[in-house]
Design a protein around this motif. Sequence first.
Motif, PDB file in Angstrom:
ATOM      1  N   GLY A 146       0.797  -1.217   0.000  1.00 44.61           N
ATOM      2  CA  GLY A 146       0.000   0.000   0.000  1.00 44.61           C
ATOM      3  C   GLY A 146       0.824   1.258   0.000  1.00 44.61           C
ATOM      4  O   GLY A 146       0.313   2.331  -0.293  1.00 44.61           O
ATOM      5  N   ASN A 147       2.109   1.154   0.363  1.00 42.88           N
ATOM      6  CA  ASN A 147       2.961   2.335   0.444  1.00 42.88           C
ATOM      7  C   ASN A 147       3.904   2.470  -0.746  1.00 42.88           C
ATOM      8  O   ASN A 147       4.760   3.336  -0.748  1.00 42.88           O
ATOM      9  N   VAL A 148       3.776   1.576  -1.719  1.00 43.44           N
ATOM     10  CA  VAL A 148       4.668   1.621  -2.868  1.00 43.44           C
ATOM     11  C   VAL A 148       4.189   2.686  -3.832  1.00 43.44           C
ATOM     12  O   VAL A 148       3.007   2.778  -4.161  1.00 43.44           O
ATOM     13  N   THR A 149       5.103   3.506  -4.301  1.00 40.65           N
ATOM     14  CA  THR A 149       4.790   4.526  -5.293  1.00 40.65           C
ATOM     15  C   THR A 149       5.958   4.676  -6.248  1.00 40.65           C
ATOM     16  O   THR A 149       7.117   4.545  -5.858  1.00 40.65           O
ATOM     17  N   SER A 150       5.650   4.939  -7.503  1.00 44.02           N
ATOM     18  CA  SER A 150       6.703   5.113  -8.496  1.00 44.02           C
ATOM     19  C   SER A 150       7.474   6.403  -8.293  1.00 44.02           C
ATOM     20  O   SER A 150       8.539   6.593  -8.876  1.00 44.02           O
ATOM     21  N   ALA A 151       6.959   7.306  -7.468  1.00 42.64           N
ATOM     22  CA  ALA A 151       7.643   8.569  -7.229  1.00 42.64           C
ATOM     23  C   ALA A 151       8.807   8.421  -6.261  1.00 42.64           C
ATOM     24  O   ALA A 151       9.706   9.269  -6.238  1.00 42.64           O
ATOM     25  N   GLU A 152       8.805   7.376  -5.450  1.00 46.53           N
ATOM     26  CA  GLU A 152       9.824   7.253  -4.405  1.00 46.53           C
ATOM     27  C   GLU A 152      11.254   7.190  -4.961  1.00 46.53           C
ATOM     28  O   GLU A 152      12.120   7.930  -4.508  1.00 46.53           O
ATOM     29  N   PRO A 153      11.575   6.345  -5.943  1.00 43.59           N
ATOM     30  CA  PRO A 153      12.952   6.355  -6.446  1.00 43.59           C
ATOM     31  C   PRO A 153      13.294   7.607  -7.243  1.00 43.59           C
ATOM     32  O   PRO A 153      14.455   8.002  -7.306  1.00 43.59           O
ATOM     33  N   LEU A 154      12.306   8.242  -7.839  1.00 45.94           N
ATOM     34  CA  LEU A 154      12.570   9.413  -8.668  1.00 45.94           C
ATOM     35  C   LEU A 154      12.593  10.700  -7.862  1.00 45.94           C
ATOM     36  O   LEU A 154      13.446  11.567  -8.083  1.00 45.94           O
ATOM     37  N   LEU A 155      11.668  10.844  -6.932  1.00 49.54           N
ATOM     38  CA  LEU A 155      11.536  12.083  -6.163  1.00 49.54           C
ATOM     39  C   LEU A 155      11.869  11.874  -4.693  1.00 49.54           C
ATOM     40  O   LEU A 155      11.322  12.567  -3.824  1.00 49.54           O
ATOM     41  N   SER A 156      12.741  10.935  -4.401  1.00 47.87           N
ATOM     42  CA  SER A 156      13.078  10.670  -2.999  1.00 47.87           C
ATOM     43  C   SER A 156      13.723  11.884  -2.331  1.00 47.87           C
ATOM     44  O   SER A 156      13.444  12.183  -1.157  1.00 47.87           O
ATOM     45  N   TYR A 157      14.573  12.598  -3.067  1.00 49.49           N
ATOM     46  CA  TYR A 157      15.232  13.765  -2.486  1.00 49.49           C
ATOM     47  C   TYR A 157      14.213  14.871  -2.215  1.00 49.49           C
ATOM     48  O   TYR A 157      14.255  15.532  -1.165  1.00 49.49           O
TER      49      TYR A 157
END
Length: 297
Positions: free
Chosen positions: A150-161
Motif C-alpha cells: 500500500g505504500n509503494v509509489t513510483s515517485a519514491e525512487p525518482l523524487l526521494s530527495y
Amino acid sequence: MTIETLVQEDVMEGGAAIVEDRRTIQWGSVLAGAFAAGAMSFILVGFGVAIGLGVSSASPTWRDASAALALLSGLYLIIQAIVSFGFGGYIAGRTTRPAPALATIEDDGERRDGLHGLTSWALAVLIGAALLAILGAAALDRSPLRSGAGNVTSAEPLLSYELDKLFRAPRRPPNTDMREARAEAGRILMTSSSHSGVSTDDRAYLVQQVAAATGLAAPDSERRVDAMIAESHTAINRARRNSIIVAFSVAAAALIGAAVAWGAAVAGGRHRDGEPLPNWMASSNRFHRNPRAMPVP
C-alpha cells in the motif's frame, strides 16, 4: 545404361546435398559470434559506466546532468554497439564453412555469411534483453519499496530527495512511520508534470500534511510545498528527457548493429576465402595473415 543412371543419381544426390548445405545455418558460428559480441559489449559498457557515461540513474546528481552529457552517453552506446556487433559478426563470418562451389547466384556466399552475422546479432540482442529482464526483476524483488504494497509509489525512487526535503523536520517523535505520507505526497508531486499541474485541493492537502508532520507555520509550509512542486516538475522533465535519449540510443544502436554485423560477417567470409574486400573495407585487409594474396581491386 545402368552406369549412366547411377552417375546421374549420384550427381543429383550430391547437388541436393550441396544446395541443402548452402541453405543451412551453422549454429556453432552463430553462437560464437553472439557470445563474442556479448563479451565485447559487456567490457565496453562497463568501461563507459566507469568513466561516467550513463544517464539511467535516478539520483539527484544524474538528474541534473546536462543534455550534452546525455547525448554523449547515447553516442557512446551507439559506438560500443558498432564495435561489439562488428566483432561478433566478423567471428561468425570467419568461422562459417565456405559456400559450396555449386551456386546459382553469384553473391550467394556473401549473403550466406551476412545472414550468419545477422543471426548472431539477433541472438546477442535476445540474450542481452533476457539478462536485463532477469536482473531488473531480481532488483525489484529485493527493493525495500515492496515491503508494503500500500505504500509503494513510483515517485519514491525518482523524487526521494524532494520528499526528504518536503517532510524535513528538526524534531520528530521517534518511531514515526512516514511511508504512507511520503507515498501519498509522491503521487501528488508526480502530477506536477501533467498539463494541468497540481490541483488546488492537492496543494492545500500537501500544505496541511507538511504542517502536521514538520510543525511549520502555514506560510512556511506553503512556501516549501510550492518549492517542491517546482523542483519535482523539473526533475521529472529531466528524467523523461534522459529516458527518451536512452531509448532512442538503444534503438539506433540495435539497428546500426544489425548492418554492422552483416558487413563484418561478409568481411570475415572474404578473409576466410582469401578474397579481396570492397574499397570501403580495404583497411581491414592488414589483419589477414597473408595480405599479399588479397590485392585490393
